[in-house]
Design an enzyme around this catalytic site. Structure first.
Site, PDB file in Angstrom:
ATOM      1  N   GLU A 109     101.110  57.448  24.882  1.00 58.74           N
ATOM      2  CA  GLU A 109     101.216  56.222  25.451  1.00 58.74           C
ATOM      3  C   GLU A 109     100.870  55.047  24.634  1.00 58.74           C
ATOM      4  O   GLU A 109     101.116  53.809  25.184  1.00 58.74           O
ATOM      5  CB  GLU A 109     100.591  56.155  26.939  1.00 58.74           C
ATOM      6  CG  GLU A 109     101.242  57.738  27.621  1.00 58.74           C
ATOM      7  CD  GLU A 109     100.766  57.666  29.071  1.00 58.74           C
ATOM      8  OE1 GLU A 109     100.527  56.595  29.674  1.00 58.74           O
ATOM      9  OE2 GLU A 109     100.943  58.775  29.746  1.00 58.74           O
ATOM     10  N   TYR A 118      95.105  52.423  31.084  1.00 60.66           N
ATOM     11  CA  TYR A 118      94.840  53.897  30.518  1.00 60.66           C
ATOM     12  C   TYR A 118      95.207  53.735  28.999  1.00 60.66           C
ATOM     13  O   TYR A 118      94.492  53.956  28.021  1.00 60.66           O
ATOM     14  CB  TYR A 118      95.666  54.889  31.283  1.00 60.66           C
ATOM     15  CG  TYR A 118      95.885  56.115  30.534  1.00 60.66           C
ATOM     16  CD1 TYR A 118      94.692  56.854  29.851  1.00 60.66           C
ATOM     17  CD2 TYR A 118      97.141  56.627  30.188  1.00 60.66           C
ATOM     18  CE1 TYR A 118      94.771  57.877  29.342  1.00 60.66           C
ATOM     19  CE2 TYR A 118      97.133  57.885  29.454  1.00 60.66           C
ATOM     20  CZ  TYR A 118      96.046  58.405  28.876  1.00 60.66           C
ATOM     21  OH  TYR A 118      96.343  59.687  28.175  1.00 60.66           O
ATOM     22  N   LYS A 140      93.112  54.056  25.542  1.00 58.26           N
ATOM     23  CA  LYS A 140      93.022  55.119  24.415  1.00 58.26           C
ATOM     24  C   LYS A 140      93.438  54.537  23.269  1.00 58.26           C
ATOM     25  O   LYS A 140      92.901  55.161  22.201  1.00 58.26           O
ATOM     26  CB  LYS A 140      94.206  56.051  24.824  1.00 58.26           C
ATOM     27  CG  LYS A 140      93.759  57.012  25.975  1.00 58.26           C
ATOM     28  CD  LYS A 140      92.596  57.945  25.922  1.00 58.26           C
ATOM     29  CE  LYS A 140      92.841  59.148  24.820  1.00 58.26           C
ATOM     30  NZ  LYS A 140      91.761  60.005  24.835  1.00 58.26           N
TER      31      LYS A 140
END
Ligand code: TYD
Length: 340
Positions: A126, A148, A152
């Protein structure tokens, strides 16, 4: 090897701990904060293993992490500890930055002081953002679009900085959408399976035509272990399942396996900033000698069977904290949704 696995009570972490313990020569320390999705039940079968040790603690707590390195003399770290659910990151972005960025920073620094010979960061595809066509390569620019994936990506950049600055032997794996037994039922596949078992609607965001590349947790863990042992320090390795599908066909596959009607499908209000498609190029991992072995058909059937035969596991989860979350996320959506 003496390996510190963080987040070992979670979904991917618990499968990884079990896999590593199957090697007689490995010792595993599991450091897990046991937040909402960490569950020691996932490791009940190996709790008494002579080469396994559990420590309750947070990767962002430097004294705890330092003590773990001192007491257990870990030579390698696999960082699976993370907040991972996009929808929750929309509700609480700060919590994601705390664990996925600051937590990683603390863990890296303690690993550097302890002089580990391997630091493997378990990341996600992602971080590349939505990929309209083609496949993301490891050196593509990062374009995360959710709190999110942005967290990351921040963690990944810190990890890489420890290679260029300190020559800490780091590795990063970027796995695609993972599924299998023990996955917390907030994620798409276990949510659909457990809802379908209960004849509850399956919520499909938007038009249901978003695409993901599905990777069995067993193939994901095999690849992480392979990269840990054979990867080249400083490198990133994409891990894909090679099964790119629209969400709608995944939901239909689940209903078929369970013998449930298609009328359970509900199209509901979309996720804000929903990434249309993820797809990774895995040639670097292939060149290292690792390819997935589980077909989606076979993996999905086994996963459905696992949820069918482990109702106690997910019903305990779904009757707890999860109910408030589900209400908040899906209450209005399902009331306003349209039949499939
Ligand atoms: P998810 O399991 O949350 O993984 P990610 O967003 O990290 O890819 O979702 C997988 C896909 O399924 C994604 O396109 C969002 C979609 N989805 C739904 O349509 N409904 C849902 O209730 C959930 C949780 C996801």
């Amino acid at each position: 090897m003496r390996i510190l696995v963080t987040g070992g009570a979670g979904f991917i972490g618990s499968h990884l701990v079990r896999r590593l313990l199957a090697n007689e020569q490995d010792h595993v320390v599991n450091l897990d904060a046991l937040r909402y999705s960490g569950n020691l039940e996932n490791l009940a079968d190996v709790a008494g293993h002579p080469h396994y040790h559990f420590v309750h603690g947070d990767i962002g707590d430097a004294p705890t992490v330092e003590k773990v390195f001192k007491e257990h003399q870990a030579e390698a770290v696999i960082n699976c500890a993370a907040e991972t659910h996009v929808d929750r990151s929309i509700l609480d972005p700060g919590g994601f930055a705390r664990t996925d960025v600051l937590g990683t920073a603390v863990l890296l620094e303690q690993a550097r002081k302890a002089g580990v010979t391997r630091f493997l960061q378990v990341s996600t595809d992602e971080v590349y953002g939505s990929v309209v066509r083609g496949h993301s390569k490891e050196d593509d620019p990062l374009a995360p679009r959710s709190p999110y994936s942005a967290s990351k990506a921040g963690g990944d950049l810190l990890v890489l900085s420890y290679w260029s600055t300190y020559r800490l032997p780091v590795l990063i794996t970027r796995g695609s959408n993972t599924y299998g037994p023990n996955q917390y039922p907030e994620k798409f596949i276990p949510l659909c399976i457990t809802n379908a078992i209960d004849d509850e609607p399956l919520p499909l965001y938007g038009d249901g035509r978003y695409r993901r590349d599905w990777l069995s947790v067993f193939d994901h863990c095999a690849a992480i272990e392979h990269v840990l042992r054979h990867g080249e320090p400083g490198n990133i390795y994409n891990i894909g399942g090679g099964h790119e599908l629209e969400n709608l066909s995944v939901a239909e596959g689940i209903l078929k396996h369970l013998g449930k009607p298609r009328s359970l499908i509900r199209f509901v209000q979309d996720r804000p900033g929903h990434d249309r498609r993820y797809a990774v190029d895995c040639s670097r991992l292939r060149a290292l000698g690792c390819t997935p072995t589980v077909s989606f058909e076979e993996g999905l059937r086994a996963t459905v069977d696992w949820y069918r035969s482990h109702e106690g596991w997910w019903r305990r989860i779904k009757s707890g904290e999860f109910r408030t979350y589900y209400q908040q996320m899906y209450g209005k959506r399902l009331r306003e949704g349209t039949a499939g």
